[in-house]
Scaffold this motif. Structure first.
Motif, PDB file in Angstrom:
ATOM      1  N   ILE A 150       6.381  -3.305  -7.203  1.00 26.48           N
ATOM      2  CA  ILE A 150       6.241  -2.307  -6.465  1.00 26.48           C
ATOM      3  C   ILE A 150       6.695  -1.002  -6.716  1.00 26.48           C
ATOM      4  N   VAL A 151       5.925  -0.103  -6.958  1.00 30.30           N
ATOM      5  CA  VAL A 151       6.387   0.857  -7.505  1.00 30.30           C
ATOM      6  C   VAL A 151       7.049   1.956  -6.271  1.00 30.30           C
ATOM      7  N   THR A 152       8.099   2.526  -6.503  1.00 29.26           N
ATOM      8  CA  THR A 152       8.672   3.343  -5.504  1.00 29.26           C
ATOM      9  C   THR A 152       8.938   4.736  -5.820  1.00 29.26           C
ATOM     10  N   TYR A 196     -14.721  -0.340 -13.599  1.00 27.21           N
ATOM     11  CA  TYR A 196     -13.340   0.374 -13.863  1.00 27.21           C
ATOM     12  C   TYR A 196     -12.349  -0.127 -12.693  1.00 27.21           C
ATOM     13  N   ARG A 197     -12.895  -0.718 -11.630  1.00 24.13           N
ATOM     14  CA  ARG A 197     -12.172  -0.841 -10.695  1.00 24.13           C
ATOM     15  C   ARG A 197     -12.861  -1.584  -9.480  1.00 24.13           C
ATOM     16  N   THR A 198     -12.284  -2.689  -8.601  1.00 22.37           N
ATOM     17  CA  THR A 198     -13.194  -3.208  -7.680  1.00 22.37           C
ATOM     18  C   THR A 198     -12.344  -3.330  -6.489  1.00 22.37           C
ATOM     19  N   GLY A 205      -3.577 -12.056  -5.374  1.00 20.37           N
ATOM     20  CA  GLY A 205      -4.992 -11.947  -5.582  1.00 20.37           C
ATOM     21  C   GLY A 205      -5.382 -10.686  -6.146  1.00 20.37           C
ATOM     22  N   LYS A 206      -4.515  -9.559  -6.047  1.00 20.29           N
ATOM     23  CA  LYS A 206      -4.784  -8.253  -6.571  1.00 20.29           C
ATOM     24  C   LYS A 206      -5.396  -8.580  -8.121  1.00 20.29           C
ATOM     25  N   SER A 207      -6.627  -7.766  -8.401  1.00 21.87           N
ATOM     26  CA  SER A 207      -7.265  -7.761  -9.659  1.00 21.87           C
ATOM     27  C   SER A 207      -7.346  -9.348 -10.018  1.00 21.87           C
ATOM     28  N   ILE A 212       0.792  -1.182   0.031  1.00 23.92           N
ATOM     29  CA  ILE A 212       0.122   0.088   0.022  1.00 23.92           C
ATOM     30  C   ILE A 212       0.808   1.240   0.156  1.00 23.92           C
ATOM     31  N   SER A 213       0.365   2.323  -0.380  1.00 21.75           N
ATOM     32  CA  SER A 213       0.936   3.479  -0.605  1.00 21.75           C
ATOM     33  C   SER A 213       0.543   4.451   0.591  1.00 21.75           C
ATOM     34  N   THR A 214      -0.582   5.135   0.554  1.00 25.41           N
ATOM     35  CA  THR A 214      -1.112   5.788   1.651  1.00 25.41           C
ATOM     36  C   THR A 214      -2.431   5.020   2.327  1.00 25.41           C
ATOM     37  N   GLY A 215      -2.597   3.906   1.687  1.00 30.41           N
ATOM     38  CA  GLY A 215      -3.581   2.865   2.366  1.00 30.41           C
ATOM     39  C   GLY A 215      -4.993   3.336   2.426  1.00 30.41           C
ATOM     40  N   ARG A 216      -5.469   4.364   1.681  1.00 29.14           N
ATOM     41  CA  ARG A 216      -6.775   4.863   2.091  1.00 29.14           C
ATOM     42  C   ARG A 216      -7.717   4.494   0.718  1.00 29.14           C
ATOM     43  N   ASN A 217      -7.474   3.468   0.418  1.00 28.44           N
ATOM     44  CA  ASN A 217      -8.450   2.872  -0.515  1.00 28.44           C
ATOM     45  C   ASN A 217      -9.953   2.293  -0.299  1.00 28.44           C
ATOM     46  N   GLY A 231      -0.685   5.597  -4.910  1.00 26.62           N
ATOM     47  CA  GLY A 231      -1.962   4.750  -4.861  1.00 26.62           C
ATOM     48  C   GLY A 231      -3.018   5.067  -5.633  1.00 26.62           C
ATOM     49  N   ASN A 232      -3.451   6.248  -5.545  1.00 27.34           N
ATOM     50  CA  ASN A 232      -4.630   6.514  -6.256  1.00 27.34           C
ATOM     51  C   ASN A 232      -4.422   6.049  -7.846  1.00 27.34           C
ATOM     52  N   THR A 233      -3.334   6.668  -8.328  1.00 25.88           N
ATOM     53  CA  THR A 233      -3.018   6.386  -9.709  1.00 25.88           C
ATOM     54  C   THR A 233      -2.735   4.950 -10.197  1.00 25.88           C
ATOM     55  N   ARG A 241      -5.871   3.244 -10.658  1.00 22.62           N
ATOM     56  CA  ARG A 241      -6.617   4.184 -11.857  1.00 22.62           C
ATOM     57  C   ARG A 241      -7.672   4.734 -11.333  1.00 22.62           C
ATOM     58  N   GLY A 242      -7.383   5.694 -10.007  1.00 18.38           N
ATOM     59  CA  GLY A 242      -8.504   6.487  -9.635  1.00 18.38           C
ATOM     60  C   GLY A 242      -8.664   7.764 -10.472  1.00 18.38           C
ATOM     61  N   VAL A 243      -9.489   8.677 -10.155  1.00 21.65           N
ATOM     62  CA  VAL A 243      -9.725   9.851 -10.823  1.00 21.65           C
ATOM     63  C   VAL A 243     -10.063  11.006  -9.936  1.00 21.65           C
ATOM     64  N   GLY A 244      -9.750  12.269 -10.632  1.00 26.41           N
ATOM     65  CA  GLY A 244      -9.800  13.407 -10.147  1.00 26.41           C
ATOM     66  C   GLY A 244     -10.855  14.373 -10.627  1.00 26.41           C
ATOM     67  N   TYR A 245     -10.879  15.624 -10.565  1.00 25.04           N
ATOM     68  CA  TYR A 245     -11.985  16.522 -11.291  1.00 25.04           C
ATOM     69  C   TYR A 245     -11.097  17.722 -11.863  1.00 25.04           C
ATOM     70  N   THR A 246      -9.936  17.765 -11.845  1.00 29.86           N
ATOM     71  CA  THR A 246      -9.610  19.063 -12.994  1.00 29.86           C
ATOM     72  C   THR A 246      -9.443  18.190 -14.168  1.00 29.86           C
TER      73      THR A 246
HETATM   74  C1  LIG Z   1     -16.244   9.296   0.096  1.00 30.31           C
HETATM   75  C2  LIG Z   1     -15.259   8.691  -0.613  1.00 30.31           C
HETATM   76  C3  LIG Z   1     -15.033   9.394  -1.920  1.00 30.31           C
HETATM   77  C4  LIG Z   1     -14.098   8.774  -3.054  1.00 30.31           C
HETATM   78  N1  LIG Z   1     -13.837   9.460  -3.970  1.00 30.31           N
HETATM   79  C5  LIG Z   1     -13.036   9.172  -4.698  1.00 30.31           C
HETATM   80  C6  LIG Z   1     -12.654   9.687  -6.119  1.00 30.31           C
HETATM   81  O1  LIG Z   1     -13.305  10.738  -6.364  1.00 30.31           O
HETATM   82  N2  LIG Z   1     -11.772   8.991  -6.975  1.00 30.31           N
HETATM   83  C7  LIG Z   1     -10.953   7.886  -6.673  1.00 30.31           C
HETATM   84  O2  LIG Z   1     -10.220   7.655  -7.487  1.00 30.31           O
HETATM   85  N3  LIG Z   1     -11.407   7.360  -5.610  1.00 30.31           N
HETATM   86  C8  LIG Z   1     -12.417   7.706  -4.627  1.00 30.31           C
HETATM   87  N4  LIG Z   1     -12.334   7.010  -3.440  1.00 30.31           N
HETATM   88  C9  LIG Z   1     -11.661   5.756  -3.364  1.00 30.31           C
HETATM   89  C10 LIG Z   1     -10.257   5.920  -2.316  1.00 30.31           C
HETATM   90  O3  LIG Z   1     -10.324   6.273  -1.393  1.00 30.31           O
HETATM   91  C11 LIG Z   1      -9.336   6.690  -3.281  1.00 30.31           C
HETATM   92  O4  LIG Z   1      -8.990   6.222  -4.645  1.00 30.31           O
HETATM   93  C12 LIG Z   1      -7.978   6.728  -2.609  1.00 30.31           C
HETATM   94  O5  LIG Z   1      -7.210   7.632  -3.235  1.00 30.31           O
HETATM   95  C13 LIG Z   1      -7.256   5.295  -2.735  1.00 30.31           C
HETATM   96  O6  LIG Z   1      -6.279   5.351  -1.508  1.00 30.31           O
HETATM   97  P1  LIG Z   1      -4.768   5.530  -1.553  1.00 30.31           P
HETATM   98  O7  LIG Z   1      -4.503   6.779  -2.543  1.00 30.31           O
HETATM   99  O8  LIG Z   1      -4.344   5.668  -0.059  1.00 30.31           O
HETATM  100  O9  LIG Z   1      -4.193   4.327  -2.405  1.00 30.31           O
HETATM  101  P2  LIG Z   1      -3.609   3.003  -1.586  1.00 30.31           P
HETATM  102  O10 LIG Z   1      -4.483   2.479  -0.711  1.00 30.31           O
HETATM  103  O11 LIG Z   1      -2.213   3.223  -1.233  1.00 30.31           O
HETATM  104  O12 LIG Z   1      -3.389   2.025  -2.895  1.00 30.31           O
HETATM  105  C14 LIG Z   1      -4.543   1.607  -3.796  1.00 30.31           C
HETATM  106  C15 LIG Z   1      -4.020   0.364  -4.225  1.00 30.31           C
HETATM  107  O13 LIG Z   1      -2.982   0.413  -5.226  1.00 30.31           O
HETATM  108  C16 LIG Z   1      -1.972  -0.624  -5.203  1.00 30.31           C
HETATM  109  N5  LIG Z   1      -0.846   0.005  -4.486  1.00 30.31           N
HETATM  110  C17 LIG Z   1      -0.640   1.048  -3.962  1.00 30.31           C
HETATM  111  N6  LIG Z   1       0.573   1.461  -3.737  1.00 30.31           N
HETATM  112  C18 LIG Z   1       1.388   0.678  -4.684  1.00 30.31           C
HETATM  113  C19 LIG Z   1       2.766   0.653  -4.868  1.00 30.31           C
HETATM  114  N7  LIG Z   1       3.495   1.488  -4.351  1.00 30.31           N
HETATM  115  N8  LIG Z   1       3.099  -0.451  -5.667  1.00 30.31           N
HETATM  116  C20 LIG Z   1       2.259  -1.295  -6.226  1.00 30.31           C
HETATM  117  N9  LIG Z   1       1.078  -1.397  -6.056  1.00 30.31           N
HETATM  118  C21 LIG Z   1       0.610  -0.263  -4.951  1.00 30.31           C
HETATM  119  C22 LIG Z   1      -2.267  -1.618  -3.923  1.00 30.31           C
HETATM  120  O14 LIG Z   1      -3.368  -2.773  -4.869  1.00 30.31           O
HETATM  121  C23 LIG Z   1      -3.613  -0.829  -3.242  1.00 30.31           C
HETATM  122  O15 LIG Z   1      -4.439  -1.477  -2.656  1.00 30.31           O
HETATM  123  C24 LIG Z   1     -13.467   7.449  -2.467  1.00 30.31           C
HETATM  124  C25 LIG Z   1     -13.539   6.884  -1.344  1.00 30.31           C
HETATM  125  C26 LIG Z   1     -14.532   7.449  -0.181  1.00 30.31           C
HETATM  126  C27 LIG Z   1     -14.783   6.799   0.886  1.00 30.31           C
END
Ligand SMILES: Cc1cc2nc3c(=O)[nH]c(=O)nc-3n(C[C@H](O)[C@H](O)[C@H](O)COP(=O)(O)OP(=O)(O)OC[C@H]3O[C@@H](n4cnc5c(N)ncnc54)[C@H](O)[C@@H]3O)c2cc1C
Length: 513
Positions: free
Chosen positions: A228-230, A469-471, A507-509, A85-90, A161-163, A166-171
């Motif tokens: 592991i992306v560093t 797009y993601r699970t 088990g990832k993906s 995990i990177s910041t672990g807020r998935n 972690g977000n990227t 394959r998470g998204v933002g709004y700009t």
């Molecule tokens: C109210 C709410 C709103 C949300 N809105 C959004 C939104 O607008 N857009 C969005 O995208 N998400 C959203 N989320 C989901 C999520 O919280 C975010 O995507 C968040 O950015 C993911 O957590 P993280 O950045 O800490 O990533 P992490 O939890 O660190 O990483 C996510 C996953 O990526 C992989 N990973 C992480 N780091 C590494 C590494 N260094 N090397 C290899 N693999 C790695 C792992 O599988 C990990 O589980 C929302 C969640 C909530 C509760």
């Protein structure tokens, strides 16, 4: 010696303890934990699944690339898997917990250096533990004319972690992986790969040219367990001279068809440069209220009740939000087109000059300019009990798709008594139809229903040709199945070639060796 609660699959206690001793020598004993008190913090999940299926064996928190390389040598020796995990807020996708029980969580939060921000070429290079807030503060303290794009849990989450998920933002840079440029990846055998131009010694183009030479590899390290992306580079947006956020409210559910058909050409032509947020009013009601205060009955909230509540709150049944930006002249020209188009539809247009410091408007204004906020977390008071599972199918950006997907969702939500709290986010040609399955995680029956509801939605949508797009960690195998056996097999062959012992995030993906 610390307690051991969960052993990795197939690893004897003796070997696990030897691995732990060696991990401690590498990172220091305070950064290796196997006791319940620490494990529990990494097992808190919102998704509808039994925590026991995702309980880690322990936590490892390295501080450098070299420590990770040494950790991986130990993992290969004893076949101990690590979940990175990177910041672990998935949140809503599994938080910091692993896909399968018995992995060591490799927590990279200590690796949180902002290595470079280049304000001329507008890019950043960061380590995995860097948060959006940290980067935001860095940019603002130095008064750099740059914008970040961030997801809603902005302040606490991070770009790597977000990227990688394959998470998204709004700009305009909201499709985060598209705007990443260059990765440093540790492979399972400890080798260090720099993607793109990063393979050239002393290259200064790693963060400005994505493709490098030969096959483009960055994609295989997203939503995967191949490395592991560093370090990760990504592009930052120049701060625009003029920023004009706006909203449009619509009063009928069926309006969604014309809303999307109006947005599509404006978005594809970049007249609207940002993603477009179109939330159902019940989403916004849920952010601001407790369900029990406004509606006491079980079952999915009926549409007429929801509509009455939405109108009472003074919001639209559909609430569009997005922004224009550029020079004054550019914004004026584009605003004329956008205002004309939405006026012709009969929407109520909201601009800052009229709504002033309305908190919802101000919040979305921040969100669309990459300013950290956490307002959307109000959603979790709606049901209470901390349960959330995102169901996020992808659709073409066509009005007709919205009605079809909404109808399919509501029929299944009816069966399981879950409300339709949803948003369509128009990317360019696509939409993410994001439905938050909110439920009370402290109630086992509600958790079962949320689980079964997701599983059924997934099957139904796949049968109609839709993928997501993601699970979350609860459904990784099932979602992998929807993309077909060949994709699954190719993933497995890459996995076996790069990680024959299966030590990286098994088990990832849905990828196993
Ligand atoms: C109210 C709410 C709103 C949300 N809105 C959004 C939104 O607008 N857009 C969005 O995208 N998400 C959203 N989320 C989901 C999520 O919280 C975010 O995507 C968040 O950015 C993911 O957590 P993280 O950045 O800490 O990533 P992490 O939890 O660190 O990483 C996510 C996953 O990526 C992989 N990973 C992480 N780091 C590494 C590494 N260094 N090397 C290899 N693999 C790695 C792992 O599988 C990990 O589980 C929302 C969640 C909530 C509760």
């Amino acid at each position: 010696m610390q307690d051991v609660t969960v052993l990795p699959h197939g690893v004897s206690k003796g070997n696990f303890l030897k691995a732990i001793t060696e991990f401690r020598e590498i990172v220091g004993p305070e950064y290796v934990k196997t006791d319940d008190e620490h494990i529990i913090q990494y097992t808190k999940i919102m998704v509808p699944d039994d925590e026991a299926k995702h309980t880690p064996s322990g936590i490892l928190a390295p501080a450098s690339v070299e420590e990770i390389q040494r950790i991986l040598a130990v993992c290969n020796k004893y076949k101990v898997p690590v979940w990175t995990i990177s910041t672990g807020r998935n949140l809503g996708y599994g938080s910091a917990a692993p896909a399968t029980r018995g992995q060591m969580v490799l927590d990279l939060r200590r690796m949180n250096k902002i290595i470079e921000v280049d304000a001329e070429l507008c890019y950043a290079l960061v380590e995995p533990g860097v948060t959006y807030k940290q980067l935001y503060d860095y940019i603002h303290e130095r008064n750099l004319p740059l914008w970040l794009s961030m997801p809603l849990p902005s302040a606490i989450a991070g770009p790597v972690g977000n990227t990688l998920d394959r998470g998204v933002g709004y700009t305009p840079y909201g499709e985060h992986f598209l705007f990443s440029c260059g990765m440093e990846v540790i492979l399972a055998n400890g080798e260090l790969l720099r993607t793109g131009m990063g393979g050239i010694p002393n290259s200064n183009t790693w963060q400005v040219f994505k493709w490098g030479y030969g096959p483009y590899l960055d994609g295989i390290f997203t939503q995967s367990n191949f490395g592991i992306v560093t370090k990760m580079g990504f592009w930052l947006m120049p701060k625009p001279p003029v920023y004009k956020p706006f909203g449009v409210q619509f009063d009928n559910e069926a309006d969604i068809v014309k809303i999307i058909d109006t947005i599509r050409p404006l978005r594809i032509a970049n007249v609207i440069p940002s993603p477009v947020w179109v939330s159902h009013g019940l989403w916004d009601v849920a952010v601001m209220n407790k369900r029990a205060d406004v509606y006491g009955k079980p079952g999915r909230m009926p549409d007429d009740v929801a509509e009455a509540l939405i109108r009472k709150q003074g919001i639209g049944i559909w609430n569009v939000f997005t922004a224009l930006m550029g020079t004054e002249e550019q914004v004026a020209v584009n605003w004329k087109m956008v205002e004309g188009a939405f006026k012709a539809l009969g929407g109520k247009i909201l601009v800052e000059e009229d709504v002033g410091d309305d908190p919802v408007f101000q919040y979305r204004k921040s969100m669309f300019s990459g300013t950290p906020t956490l307002r959307e977390f109000g959603m979790y008071n709606w049901r209470g009990g901390g349960g959330s599972q995102w169901f996020a199918p992808v659709a073409q950006a066509r009005g007709s798709e919205t009605l079809k997907q909404m109808k399919m969702c509501k029929q299944t939500l009816d069966e399981y008594g879950i409300d339709y709290t949803a948003v369509f986010i128009v990317g360019w040609r696509d939409m993410h139809h994001v439905v938050d399955l909110l439920y009370d995680r402290t109630d086992p029956e509600e958790m079962r229903k949320a689980h079964d509801c997701y599983a059924k939605l997934l099957r139904q949508f796949a049968a109609e040709g839709y993928g997501i797009y993601r699970t979350s960690i609860a459904f990784m195998d099932e979602v992998a199945d929807t993309f077909g056996p060949v994709k699954k097999d190719v993933n497995r062959r890459i996995k076996r070639a790069l990680d024959p012992n299966g030590i990286l995030s098994p088990g990832k993906s849905g990828i196993h060796i």
